[in-house]
Design a protein around this motif. Sequence first.
Motif, PDB file in Angstrom:
ATOM      1  N   LEU A 160      -8.375  14.215  -3.246  1.00 58.08           N
ATOM      2  CA  LEU A 160      -7.682  14.003  -4.510  1.00 58.08           C
ATOM      3  C   LEU A 160      -6.429  13.207  -4.178  1.00 58.08           C
ATOM      4  N   ALA A 161      -6.305  12.010  -4.726  1.00 64.96           N
ATOM      5  CA  ALA A 161      -5.214  11.109  -4.344  1.00 64.96           C
ATOM      6  C   ALA A 161      -4.660  10.394  -5.569  1.00 64.96           C
ATOM      7  N   ASP A 162      -3.439   9.894  -5.435  1.00 61.06           N
ATOM      8  CA  ASP A 162      -2.838   9.089  -6.494  1.00 61.06           C
ATOM      9  C   ASP A 162      -3.624   7.791  -6.638  1.00 61.06           C
ATOM     10  N   MET A 163      -3.867   7.382  -7.889  1.00 60.77           N
ATOM     11  CA  MET A 163      -4.652   6.176  -8.126  1.00 60.77           C
ATOM     12  C   MET A 163      -3.908   4.908  -7.723  1.00 60.77           C
ATOM     13  N   ASP A 164      -2.582   4.974  -7.669  1.00 63.37           N
ATOM     14  CA  ASP A 164      -1.817   3.767  -7.377  1.00 63.37           C
ATOM     15  C   ASP A 164      -1.461   3.611  -5.901  1.00 63.37           C
ATOM     16  N   LYS A 165      -1.980   4.489  -5.042  1.00 66.78           N
ATOM     17  CA  LYS A 165      -1.744   4.382  -3.603  1.00 66.78           C
ATOM     18  C   LYS A 165      -3.056   4.059  -2.893  1.00 66.78           C
ATOM     19  N   PRO A 166      -3.012   3.200  -1.869  1.00 67.03           N
ATOM     20  CA  PRO A 166      -4.248   2.871  -1.141  1.00 67.03           C
ATOM     21  C   PRO A 166      -4.852   4.096  -0.449  1.00 67.03           C
ATOM     22  N   ILE A 167      -6.164   4.130  -0.439  1.00 64.70           N
ATOM     23  CA  ILE A 167      -6.918   5.189   0.230  1.00 64.70           C
ATOM     24  C   ILE A 167      -7.455   4.596   1.536  1.00 64.70           C
ATOM     25  N   PRO A 168      -7.363   5.328   2.625  1.00 64.96           N
ATOM     26  CA  PRO A 168      -7.921   4.791   3.880  1.00 64.96           C
ATOM     27  C   PRO A 168      -9.427   4.567   3.751  1.00 64.96           C
ATOM     28  N   SER A 169      -9.868   3.401   4.172  1.00 66.19           N
ATOM     29  CA  SER A 169     -11.296   3.097   4.152  1.00 66.19           C
ATOM     30  C   SER A 169     -12.004   3.836   5.282  1.00 66.19           C
ATOM     31  N   VAL A 170     -13.212   4.294   4.998  1.00 66.27           N
ATOM     32  CA  VAL A 170     -14.046   4.908   6.044  1.00 66.27           C
ATOM     33  C   VAL A 170     -15.139   3.943   6.487  1.00 66.27           C
ATOM     34  N   SER A 171     -15.043   2.682   6.038  1.00 71.27           N
ATOM     35  CA  SER A 171     -16.061   1.692   6.404  1.00 71.27           C
ATOM     36  C   SER A 171     -16.009   1.327   7.880  1.00 71.27           C
ATOM     37  N   GLY A 172     -14.925   1.627   8.562  1.00 73.68           N
ATOM     38  CA  GLY A 172     -14.862   1.418   9.996  1.00 73.68           C
ATOM     39  C   GLY A 172     -15.663   2.454  10.769  1.00 73.68           C
ATOM     40  N   VAL A 173     -15.940   3.589  10.121  1.00 76.69           N
ATOM     41  CA  VAL A 173     -16.745   4.651  10.727  1.00 76.69           C
ATOM     42  C   VAL A 173     -18.202   4.509  10.302  1.00 76.69           C
ATOM     43  N   TYR A 174     -18.424   4.409   8.998  1.00 79.39           N
ATOM     44  CA  TYR A 174     -19.764   4.179   8.436  1.00 79.39           C
ATOM     45  C   TYR A 174     -19.700   2.827   7.719  1.00 79.39           C
ATOM     46  N   ASP A 207      -7.422   0.806   2.061  1.00 75.72           N
ATOM     47  CA  ASP A 207      -6.727   0.219   3.196  1.00 75.72           C
ATOM     48  C   ASP A 207      -7.663   0.155   4.402  1.00 75.72           C
ATOM     49  N   GLY A 208      -7.862  -1.049   4.952  1.00 77.60           N
ATOM     50  CA  GLY A 208      -8.708  -1.207   6.130  1.00 77.60           C
ATOM     51  C   GLY A 208     -10.176  -1.441   5.818  1.00 77.60           C
ATOM     52  N   LEU A 209     -10.505  -1.803   4.603  1.00 75.37           N
ATOM     53  CA  LEU A 209     -11.884  -2.087   4.205  1.00 75.37           C
ATOM     54  C   LEU A 209     -12.442  -3.222   5.068  1.00 75.37           C
ATOM     55  N   VAL A 210     -13.576  -2.995   5.749  1.00 76.80           N
ATOM     56  CA  VAL A 210     -14.090  -3.990   6.699  1.00 76.80           C
ATOM     57  C   VAL A 210     -14.581  -5.274   6.027  1.00 76.80           C
ATOM     58  N   LEU A 211     -15.008  -5.191   4.787  1.00 73.42           N
ATOM     59  CA  LEU A 211     -15.422  -6.368   4.029  1.00 73.42           C
ATOM     60  C   LEU A 211     -15.009  -6.159   2.584  1.00 73.42           C
TER      61      LEU A 211
END
Length: 121
Positions: A57-71, A90-94
């Motif tokens: 559960l996170a604020d909509m206006d703050k970046p969420i860490p991407s898990v695309s580096g893992v999966y 944040d950190g989206l691979v593509l």
Amino acid sequence: MQGKVIDVTLDTLVGEVMSMKNEGQRLVTFSTYQEGDKIGILYHFDKNLETTHLRLLADMDKPIPSVSGVYFAALLVENEIRDQWNVEFDGLVLDFNRTLLLDPEVTQVPLVSNVKIEPKK
């Protein structure tokens, strides 16, 4: 919802996802919902027909860490969430830059009220 549910934060999300991968869990998909001014994301995993869910559960206006580096496949769901909910990863691979699902003519975020989209270049 059946299965084990684990609450995560922005700080613990990627580490928990990495633990899931190391345990042999398969990333199934994400589910997204809005709760007030917050975004809820459920990350669904499966191993041997048993499900585990990470709940963020996170604020909509703050970046969420991407898990695309893992999966790597997570990039599709994260880009879809970005298109539909106006949430940054944040950190989206593509990063499709809001063009995975939305045509250039779309001027408002589909699942969020009163959020306008800048014209695509």
